[in-house]
Design an enzyme around this catalytic site. Structure first.
Site, PDB file in Angstrom:
ATOM      1  N   ARG A  11       0.866  -1.291   0.320  1.00 29.40           N
ATOM      2  CA  ARG A  11      -0.091   0.104   0.003  1.00 29.40           C
ATOM      3  C   ARG A  11       0.643   1.213   0.199  1.00 29.40           C
ATOM      4  O   ARG A  11       1.137   1.060   0.719  1.00 29.40           O
ATOM      5  CB  ARG A  11      -0.981   0.124   1.275  1.00 29.40           C
ATOM      6  CG  ARG A  11      -1.666   1.263   1.128  1.00 29.40           C
ATOM      7  CD  ARG A  11      -2.697   1.121   2.223  1.00 29.40           C
ATOM      8  NE  ARG A  11      -3.365   0.079   2.573  1.00 29.40           N
ATOM      9  CZ  ARG A  11      -3.877  -0.055   4.068  1.00 29.40           C
ATOM     10  NH1 ARG A  11      -3.576   0.169   4.755  1.00 29.40           N
ATOM     11  NH2 ARG A  11      -4.728  -1.677   3.722  1.00 29.40           N
ATOM     12  N   ARG A  41      -4.905   3.331  17.391  1.00 30.75           N
ATOM     13  CA  ARG A  41      -5.598   2.678  16.070  1.00 30.75           C
ATOM     14  C   ARG A  41      -5.279   2.999  15.068  1.00 30.75           C
ATOM     15  O   ARG A  41      -4.591   3.800  15.090  1.00 30.75           O
ATOM     16  CB  ARG A  41      -6.981   2.255  16.558  1.00 30.75           C
ATOM     17  CG  ARG A  41      -7.928   1.298  16.313  1.00 30.75           C
ATOM     18  CD  ARG A  41      -7.149  -0.364  16.871  1.00 30.75           C
ATOM     19  NE  ARG A  41      -8.529  -1.325  16.686  1.00 30.75           N
ATOM     20  CZ  ARG A  41      -8.679  -1.992  14.870  1.00 30.75           C
ATOM     21  NH1 ARG A  41      -7.295  -1.686  13.890  1.00 30.75           N
ATOM     22  NH2 ARG A  41      -9.026  -2.838  14.676  1.00 30.75           N
ATOM     23  N   LYS A  42      -5.537   2.655  13.897  1.00 32.67           N
ATOM     24  CA  LYS A  42      -6.132   3.439  12.792  1.00 32.67           C
ATOM     25  C   LYS A  42      -6.359   4.784  12.964  1.00 32.67           C
ATOM     26  O   LYS A  42      -7.296   4.811  13.486  1.00 32.67           O
ATOM     27  CB  LYS A  42      -5.750   2.577  11.596  1.00 32.67           C
ATOM     28  CG  LYS A  42      -7.603   3.170  11.202  1.00 32.67           C
ATOM     29  CD  LYS A  42      -7.677   2.054   9.835  1.00 32.67           C
ATOM     30  CE  LYS A  42      -8.697   2.245  10.107  1.00 32.67           C
ATOM     31  NZ  LYS A  42      -9.587   1.043   8.316  1.00 32.67           N
ATOM     32  N   GLY A  69     -16.654  -6.379   1.853  1.00 33.07           N
ATOM     33  CA  GLY A  69     -16.342  -7.297   1.173  1.00 33.07           C
ATOM     34  C   GLY A  69     -16.171  -8.011   3.152  1.00 33.07           C
ATOM     35  O   GLY A  69     -16.872  -9.287   3.461  1.00 33.07           O
ATOM     36  N   CYS A  76     -14.174  -1.228   4.347  1.00 34.09           N
ATOM     37  CA  CYS A  76     -13.127  -0.458   3.136  1.00 34.09           C
ATOM     38  C   CYS A  76     -13.794   0.077   2.310  1.00 34.09           C
ATOM     39  O   CYS A  76     -13.750   0.747   1.553  1.00 34.09           O
ATOM     40  CB  CYS A  76     -12.219  -1.104   3.026  1.00 34.09           C
ATOM     41  SG  CYS A  76     -10.774  -1.669   4.063  1.00 34.09           S
ATOM     42  N   GLY A  77     -15.089  -0.528   1.439  1.00 30.23           N
ATOM     43  CA  GLY A  77     -16.072  -0.263   0.153  1.00 30.23           C
ATOM     44  C   GLY A  77     -16.941   1.041   1.175  1.00 30.23           C
ATOM     45  O   GLY A  77     -17.474   1.687  -0.195  1.00 30.23           O
TER      46      GLY A  77
END
Length: 541
Positions: free
Chosen positions: A69, A183-184, A460, A465-466
């Site tokens: 990434r 966390r992110k 998914g 993420c989508g």
């Protein structure tokens, strides 16, 4: 680093323990060793987790073939950089591909560990970096995809986004100050009127707003560098209202909330640092399902959180401007548009579900060089923009064969289709997404006529993420039951809105088997979005 961050206690989860044992960035010095011993001989924690600090992701569904990434602040990449990315993907043949992400970024697939030293060398030669792009780091910083091109923009976000990236990553070398967040963390900054970055789903977002000059007073030394002259007046000063806490996770999804704070462009980078320091040193670390910024805000309350940020900043924040300037509906930038620079145009190409081959990438780079100035932009809708095309070259550009594949005028359903990676490459995904999304959309377009785009997003798994919660129709992968057997299925979300007055959608149906999904979507499109069966379809039904 504070003692609070580095102390290891029995209550820490496994992620906090391995981060305390060895900083993720330490693997930078071990890439040559990993390449020589191979992925199977690596320490599992290094392979499965710490490699993510340099942007390399082990994927159990494709063992031995890693994902990389990148970091592409504001979604901007040069033709030379795109060619290097294409060369990397090309090396792996059928296993290699690239995906444009919903954070204006690119992910490469099929990477082998033994090639990492050469790949990192290639990246260095063209100024690319993948550092701190995974795990508990700040992810790619998003900005307006047409920053600097759009005559109606209030602020050009490019320089600020790059400054934030440089601060976070030590100009791409890696910065241990920010490699151990709880966390992110997602940051977005928009200077346009249509919220092109989806500010509401970021942990920290800056949206354009004008404040009364009397309220602002002296802005500081950076004013001359950042205040956009055309909008400056004796009574109004440009800056940003701040939003905090937006995120998606399997446990919870929340839209960002106003911090009741306004900041001048000159202080944006310092505010980012202050917020991140507070999150780093005080964010919740015991339960990773409750470690995003909003959980800390919930525990402290917004007033205490703001006060802590002000202490780190070293000065009080001004109250938010009465209103922001997000007053346009969201644009997707697909098609041909005039730039604010005379006789120049930008052209948005639709990339179906963001998937690119090496050949595609080489060709995009060629078009950017031949017709533009070598610059390429990516969007959060997983599409590509090629800017700076002169009027005199536009007809030739539009006749290029690549535009047959990557249309500037796709059909309405295809135009707004977004999809995460799915089970083909991601071990978190519960269903296959990209190919299934394209196949179902193709069938629906053959069956239905629509007068406007409908944003259908596939993801998914609950990690989202989508981004199904921002879609007109969002589809989240799950396991469903049919005839007593477990099958791939989706939960359906509806009502997400982007642009002005953005808000998240909600789940309206659960556990629809994917094999039964097409007629369900057909009915939703007819009932809620004005779709009509094509005349030829009426004859056959």
């Amino acid at each position: 680093m504070t003692e609070a961050v580095t102390t290891v206690t029995a209550s820490l989860n496994k992620f906090e323990k391995f981060k305390a044992e060895k900083d993720g960035l330490a693997v930078k010095a071990e890439i040559e060793k990993f390449a020589s011993i191979g992925w199977e001989a690596m320490d599992e924690t290094d392979r499965d987790h710490r490699l993510k600090w340099v942007g390399v992701f082990f994927r159990p569904v494709t063992p031995g073939k890693f994902m990389m990434r990148m970091r592409m602040p504001n979604g901007i990449v040069t033709a030379a950089q795109m060619r290097v990315l294409a060369e990397v993907v090309q090396r792996y043949g059928d296993d290699g591909s690239a995906d444009i992400t919903t954070r204006q970024n690119i992910q490469l697939r099929g990477i082998r560990i033994e090639d990492l030293p050469e790949i990192f060398h290639k990246f260095h030669t063209v100024g690319l970096t993948s550092v701190q792009s995974g795990m508990d780091n700040v992810r790619n910083i998003t900005g307006d995809p047409v920053a600097g091109l759009d005559a109606d923009e209030l602020f050009d976000t490019r320089e600020l986004v790059q400054q934030i990236q440089d601060m976070l990553t030590n100009k791409g070398q890696g910065n241990p100050e920010f490699t151990n967040l709880p966390r992110k963390f997602n940051i977005a900054i928009t200077g346009g009127r249509d919220n092109s970055v989806h500010a509401e789903i970021n942990d920290l977002a800056f949206v354009p707003a004008f404040h009364e000059y009397g309220e602002v007073g002296r802005l500081g030394d950076g004013e001359k560098d950042f205040t956009p002259t055309p909008y400056n007046s004796s009574s109004k000063v440009f800056g940003f209202n701040i939003l905090v806490g937006g995120f998606f996770s399997a446990k919870r999804c929340e839209a960002a909330i106003p911090l009741d704070a306004w900041v001048s462009p000159a202080d944006v980078v310092a505010v980012c640092r202050a917020v991140l320091e507070v999150f780093r040193d005080h964010g919740l670390r015991a339960n990773r399902q409750k470690s995003r910024l909003m959980w800390l805000i919930d525990e402290w309350g917004l007033e205490k959180f703001r006060s802590e940020v002000e202490q780190r900043l070293g000065k009080p924040l001004l109250p938010a401007a009465p209103k922001d300037e997000i007053d346009w509906e969201k644009r997707d930038h697909i098609g041909v548009y005039k730039q604010k620079q005379p006789e120049l145009n930008y052209v948005g190409l639709h990339i179906p579900v963001g998937r690119l081959t090496a050949e595609d990438m080489f060709e995009i780079a060629r078009l950017a060089d031949v017709y533009g100035n070598g610059e390429i932009r990516l969007t959060v809708e997983q599409n590509v923009i090629i800017p700076n095309i002169p009027d005199s070259r536009l007809v030739l550009f539009l006749a290029e064969p690549l535009l047959e594949k990557f249309s500037i005028d796709p059909q309405p359903l295809r135009r707004s289709l977004v999809s995460c990676t799915g089970a083909q490459f991601c071990n978190f995904a519960l269903i296959e997404t990209k190919n299934r999304a394209l196949n179902i959309i193709k069938a629906l377009e053959e069956d239905l006529e629509l007068t406007r785009p409908v944003r259908i997003h596939w993801t998914g798994c609950p990690n989202s993420c989508g981004q199904p919660q921002v879609a007109d129709i969002g589809l989240m992968g799950t396991k469903a039951r049919k005839n007593g057997k477990a099958v791939e299925g989706v939960d359906i979300y509806m009502g997400g809105k982007v642009g002005k007055e953005a808000h998240l959608g909600t789940c309206v149906q659960k556990g629809i088997p994917c094999e039964d999904l097409q007629p369900v979507l057909r009915d939703l499109l007819i009932q809620h979005f004005g779709a009509k069966p094509r005349q030829e379809a009426l004859v056959t039904h």
